[in-house]
Write a protein that holds these residues in place. Structure first.
Motif, PDB file in Angstrom:
ATOM      1  N   GLN A   1      -1.956  -9.879   8.741  1.00 41.35           N
ATOM      2  CA  GLN A   1      -2.873  -9.050   7.960  1.00 41.35           C
ATOM      3  C   GLN A   1      -3.738  -8.152   8.824  1.00 41.35           C
ATOM      4  O   GLN A   1      -4.303  -7.170   8.343  1.00 41.35           O
ATOM      5  CB  GLN A   1      -3.748  -9.950   7.082  1.00 41.35           C
TER       6      GLN A   1
ATOM      7  N   GLY B   1      -4.887   2.467   6.563  1.00 44.31           N
ATOM      8  CA  GLY B   1      -5.819   1.866   5.613  1.00 44.31           C
ATOM      9  C   GLY B   1      -6.342   2.805   4.555  1.00 44.31           C
ATOM     10  O   GLY B   1      -7.219   2.417   3.768  1.00 44.31           O
TER      11      GLY B   1
ATOM     12  N   ARG C   1      -6.856   5.033   1.190  1.00 40.59           N
ATOM     13  CA  ARG C   1      -6.600   4.854  -0.239  1.00 40.59           C
ATOM     14  C   ARG C   1      -5.877   6.097  -0.731  1.00 40.59           C
ATOM     15  O   ARG C   1      -6.335   7.231  -0.507  1.00 40.59           O
ATOM     16  CB  ARG C   1      -7.901   4.648  -1.009  1.00 40.59           C
TER      17      ARG C   1
ATOM     18  N   ALA D   1      -0.822  -1.379  -7.870  1.00 41.36           N
ATOM     19  CA  ALA D   1      -1.977  -0.992  -7.065  1.00 41.36           C
ATOM     20  C   ALA D   1      -2.280  -2.088  -6.042  1.00 41.36           C
ATOM     21  O   ALA D   1      -1.973  -3.258  -6.251  1.00 41.36           O
ATOM     22  CB  ALA D   1      -3.183  -0.748  -7.970  1.00 41.36           C
ATOM     23  N   GLY D   2      -2.849  -1.681  -4.923  1.00 40.58           N
ATOM     24  CA  GLY D   2      -3.183  -2.643  -3.887  1.00 40.58           C
ATOM     25  C   GLY D   2      -2.653  -2.229  -2.535  1.00 40.58           C
ATOM     26  O   GLY D   2      -2.209  -1.092  -2.333  1.00 40.58           O
ATOM     27  N   ARG D   3      -2.637  -3.163  -1.607  1.00 39.45           N
ATOM     28  CA  ARG D   3      -2.272  -2.892  -0.214  1.00 39.45           C
ATOM     29  C   ARG D   3      -0.758  -2.965  -0.043  1.00 39.45           C
ATOM     30  O   ARG D   3      -0.118  -3.931  -0.460  1.00 39.45           O
ATOM     31  CB  ARG D   3      -2.943  -3.911   0.693  1.00 39.45           C
ATOM     32  N   HIS D   4      -0.210  -1.931   0.597  1.00 35.27           N
ATOM     33  CA  HIS D   4       1.226  -1.876   0.867  1.00 35.27           C
ATOM     34  C   HIS D   4       1.434  -1.341   2.285  1.00 35.27           C
ATOM     35  O   HIS D   4       0.493  -0.841   2.924  1.00 35.27           O
ATOM     36  CB  HIS D   4       1.937  -0.977  -0.155  1.00 35.27           C
ATOM     37  N   TRP D   5       2.698  -1.432   2.741  1.00 30.68           N
ATOM     38  CA  TRP D   5       3.004  -1.074   4.128  1.00 30.68           C
ATOM     39  C   TRP D   5       3.908   0.153   4.171  1.00 30.68           C
ATOM     40  O   TRP D   5       5.034   0.129   3.677  1.00 30.68           O
ATOM     41  CB  TRP D   5       3.645  -2.250   4.845  1.00 30.68           C
TER      42      TRP D   5
ATOM     43  N   PRO E   1      -0.845   0.022   6.996  1.00 33.45           N
ATOM     44  CA  PRO E   1      -1.270  -0.282   5.630  1.00 33.45           C
ATOM     45  C   PRO E   1      -1.858   0.935   4.916  1.00 33.45           C
ATOM     46  O   PRO E   1      -2.544   1.768   5.519  1.00 33.45           O
ATOM     47  CB  PRO E   1      -2.337  -1.358   5.842  1.00 33.45           C
TER      48      PRO E   1
ATOM     49  N   VAL F   1      -3.537   1.741   0.740  1.00 28.74           N
ATOM     50  CA  VAL F   1      -3.976   1.100  -0.503  1.00 28.74           C
ATOM     51  C   VAL F   1      -3.675   2.039  -1.659  1.00 28.74           C
ATOM     52  O   VAL F   1      -4.242   3.147  -1.736  1.00 28.74           O
ATOM     53  CB  VAL F   1      -5.475   0.762  -0.461  1.00 28.74           C
TER      54      VAL F   1
ATOM     55  N   GLU G   1      -3.969   3.318  -5.331  1.00 27.60           N
ATOM     56  CA  GLU G   1      -5.009   3.239  -6.366  1.00 27.60           C
ATOM     57  C   GLU G   1      -4.393   3.154  -7.757  1.00 27.60           C
ATOM     58  O   GLU G   1      -3.255   3.530  -7.971  1.00 27.60           O
ATOM     59  CB  GLU G   1      -5.935   4.455  -6.265  1.00 27.60           C
TER      60      GLU G   1
END
Length: 613
Positions: free
Chosen positions: A356, A513, A515, A586-590, A609, A611, A613
């Motif tokens: 992470q 990181g 958004r 939605a959320g954290r992806h690579w 990473p 994010v 929305e």
């Protein structure tokens, strides 16, 4: 009596808890690169080495001889010494200031992050800390009365310290200055038993001095000259902030107050209290000044630890003068600091939590990926012809693979890291520095993330000059590519002709990181010497979501990449892609890249990473 009993109960409870937690973490925590090299030194036993005296390597060898090639066995001698340290501090403090103060000083040693985490790693700081406490305690006893037992304790501390690290010279210098500062100390230096102890300490340096005499002072030059700029730089100003964090703020303030009182002659009237305060004062302020001129690229926050251990013997008396609320806050912050530091090492030891941190500047790269790399190397060797040799590009990879594969003799190419960390002379002495020439097939393992990004292409070009043209690599991405290795199956005979390097690429936007909406634009660049880049595909969580298009020239890139690129499309290497991520929650992806070269080779680039929305 109640205070003493309560202090003793707290000490034993916290010492047992911390020791058990450290053993659990040490059994899981991947090997740090320096530990791996000390293991390798332990497999080539000698009286001294290019980077250190012999004790650290001897202890790693002892641990693995008794417990086998396991990280816990390697660290076991260091865990034992670290477990002994708080008891030594408690013993030394109690002798002068009472049992309650002794248990409190021992508890502070357990809680202060710098000392409380000792032993988790097999590093020379552990025996050096023990040696510093032995010397401090012996010096305090000798101030009262010169006797054979105290002189023997001083001799033992000096011998252990002299066999631990070059930096122990500073501990000796600080101790002598503190003794010369005090009238009792100046009288003490006229006693023959003290000089016998000092002679024993000097004898402990003989193996290291002999090594340097035989090898043209290579170790001394590195420790005193090569690794330090010896020119003023402003990074030393961070010393107070870093030390306040690593010692916890209120405890650090208490130690500073004790230091100033020691220098001014204030505090309790006992000469031993002032002696401990002076040891810490000279050490702390000395390292503060040194920080403006010395090496600021590698970790050095642990250097003042021997001085802090002396100050911890003086702090309990000082804390008694503070209001109750401040005392409780000091203990509470120290406890929180210990939990946070142990929690960090615990997180690093858990692969899922460590992953992470990928893409973050606090990612623990020196701990990560070695077991996974070793497994991929084992598989690759099974596919290659019998007699294929293993070759690493730097000492880190060679030592870590050596531990994982049980081979302490993996040859290593000449690499800037070998010289930066003072390991090149030792590799040459072991005849493990490889010139790239070969008469049998070889599997070359390259740490792509061990090189500064702007110098990565130049490093690939240097590999071409050393080993010849490179075949398409097998890419080993660990923790989304935060650790990245390339495996090259080299033929027995060096080929001739142009060398096609691996891909070097970057995502300019979005930032790490960031958004982003479900529909967003990805832009960046990719180069590959000689063959060029045929196709760039954008991936999300490893799945292709878009194919990039040519976005024109990047004139800036030619100056950024050291030695330039021989990509036939230069400078027209910029790309852009429109990504539709509406199928993803939605959320954290690579976010990553899959790059196909003009020679048909395919490489997965590191992910970062974002994010949604």
């Amino acid at each position: 009596m109640q205070e003493e009993q309560r202090a003793r109960q707290w000490f034993i409870a916290l010492w047992v808890a911390a020791t058990v937690i450290k053993v659990v973490i040490a059994a899981r925590l991947p090997l740090f690169v320096d530990e791996a090299f000390y293991w390798q030194e332990g497999r080539h036993l000698a009286a001294a080495y290019s980077d250190l005296p012999g004790l650290t390597a001897w202890l790693t060898r002892l641990g693995t001889v008794v417990g086998g090639d396991h990280v816990l066995a390697l660290r076991a001698p260091f865990l034992l010494l670290a477990a002994l340290l708080p008891w030594l501090v408690a013993r030394g403090t109690a002798h002068w200031f009472g049992a309650a103060a002794g248990w409190q000083a021992g508890t502070l040693t357990v809680l202060m992050p710098l000392s409380g985490t000792l032993g988790l790693l097999a590093l020379p700081d552990v025996p050096m800390a023990v040696a510093a406490v032995l010397c401090a305690d012996a010096g305090a006893r000798l101030l009262r009365e010169a006797d054979a037992m105290s002189a023997a304790e001083l001799a033992l501390g000096l011998v252990i310290g002299g066999l631990s690290h070059y930096r122990f010279i500073g501990v000796i210098g600080v101790g002598l200055l503190a003794l010369l500062w005090l009238p009792e100390g100046r009288r003490l230096l006229r006693d023959a038993r003290v000089w016998v102890a000092l002679a024993c300490g000097v004898a402990a340096w003989a193996p290291l001095l002999a090594w340097n005499l035989e090898y043209a002072d290579a170790g001394l030059r590195f420790q005193l000259l090569d690794r330090h700029p010896w020119a003023f730089h402003g990074d030393g100003a961070r010393f107070l902030l870093v030390q306040a964090a690593m010692a916890t703020p209120l405890l650090f303030w208490a130690m500073l107050v004790a230091s100033v009182r020691g220098l001014r002659g204030g505090g309790p009237s006992l000469p031993q209290w002032r002696y401990f305060a002076l040891l810490g004062a000279v050490s702390t302020f000395g390292f503060f000044v040194l920080g403006f001129f010395a090496d600021d690229e590698r970790v050095s926050f642990h250097w003042p630890l021997p001085g802090y251990l002396a100050l911890l013997m003086a702090v309990p008396l000082l804390l008694r003068e503070w209001p109750s609320a401040w005392r409780k806050a000091t203990w509470g912050l120290a406890g929180i600091g210990a939990v946070l530091m142990l929690g960090y090492y615990l997180a690093v030891s858990v692969p899922g939590l460590r992953a992470q941190l990928a893409g973050d500047k606090y990612y623990p790269s020196n701990f990560a990926g070695w077991n996974e790399l070793a497994e991929e190397v084992r598989k690759a060797r099974e596919r290659l012809p019998a007699g294929t040799t293993l070759l690493a590009d730097n000492f880190k990879t060679g030592a870590e693979l050596g531990f994982a594969l049980g081979d302490a003799d993996i040859p290593v190419l000449d690499h800037p890291l070998n010289h930066k960390h003072g390991r090149a002379p030792q590799l040459q002495l072991w005849k493990l520095q490889h010139d790239g020439q070969r008469s049998a097939p070889a599997l070359l393992v390259v740490g792509a993330t061990d090189v500064k990004f702007s110098a990565l292409l130049a490093h690939y070009q240097a590999l071409c000059r050393m080993v010849g043209p490179l075949p398409p690599p097998q890419v080993v991405n660990i923790d989304h590519g935060a650790r990245r290795f390339l495996l090259f199956a080299l033929p027995a005979q060096r080929a001739e002709g142009e060398c096609t390097t691996p891909v070097v690429a970057n995502i300019d936007a979005p930032e790490v990181g960031a958004r982003v909406p479900k529909r967003f634009t990805v832009s960046g660049w990719a180069v590959k010497d000689v063959a060029g880049v045929r196709r760039v595909e954008v991936t999300l969580n490893g799945r292709v979501v878009s194919q990039a298009q040519d976005a024109g020239a990047n004139e800036w890139l030619g100056g950024f990449l050291k030695d330039g690129s021989r990509d036939p499309r230069m400078p027209r290497v910029q790309f852009k892609a429109e990504v539709d991520a509406s199928a993803f929650p939605a959320g954290r992806h690579w976010l990553g890249l899959r790059i196909t070269g003009g020679d048909g080779s395919e490489e997965e680039w590191a992910e970062q990473p974002v994010v949604l929305e």
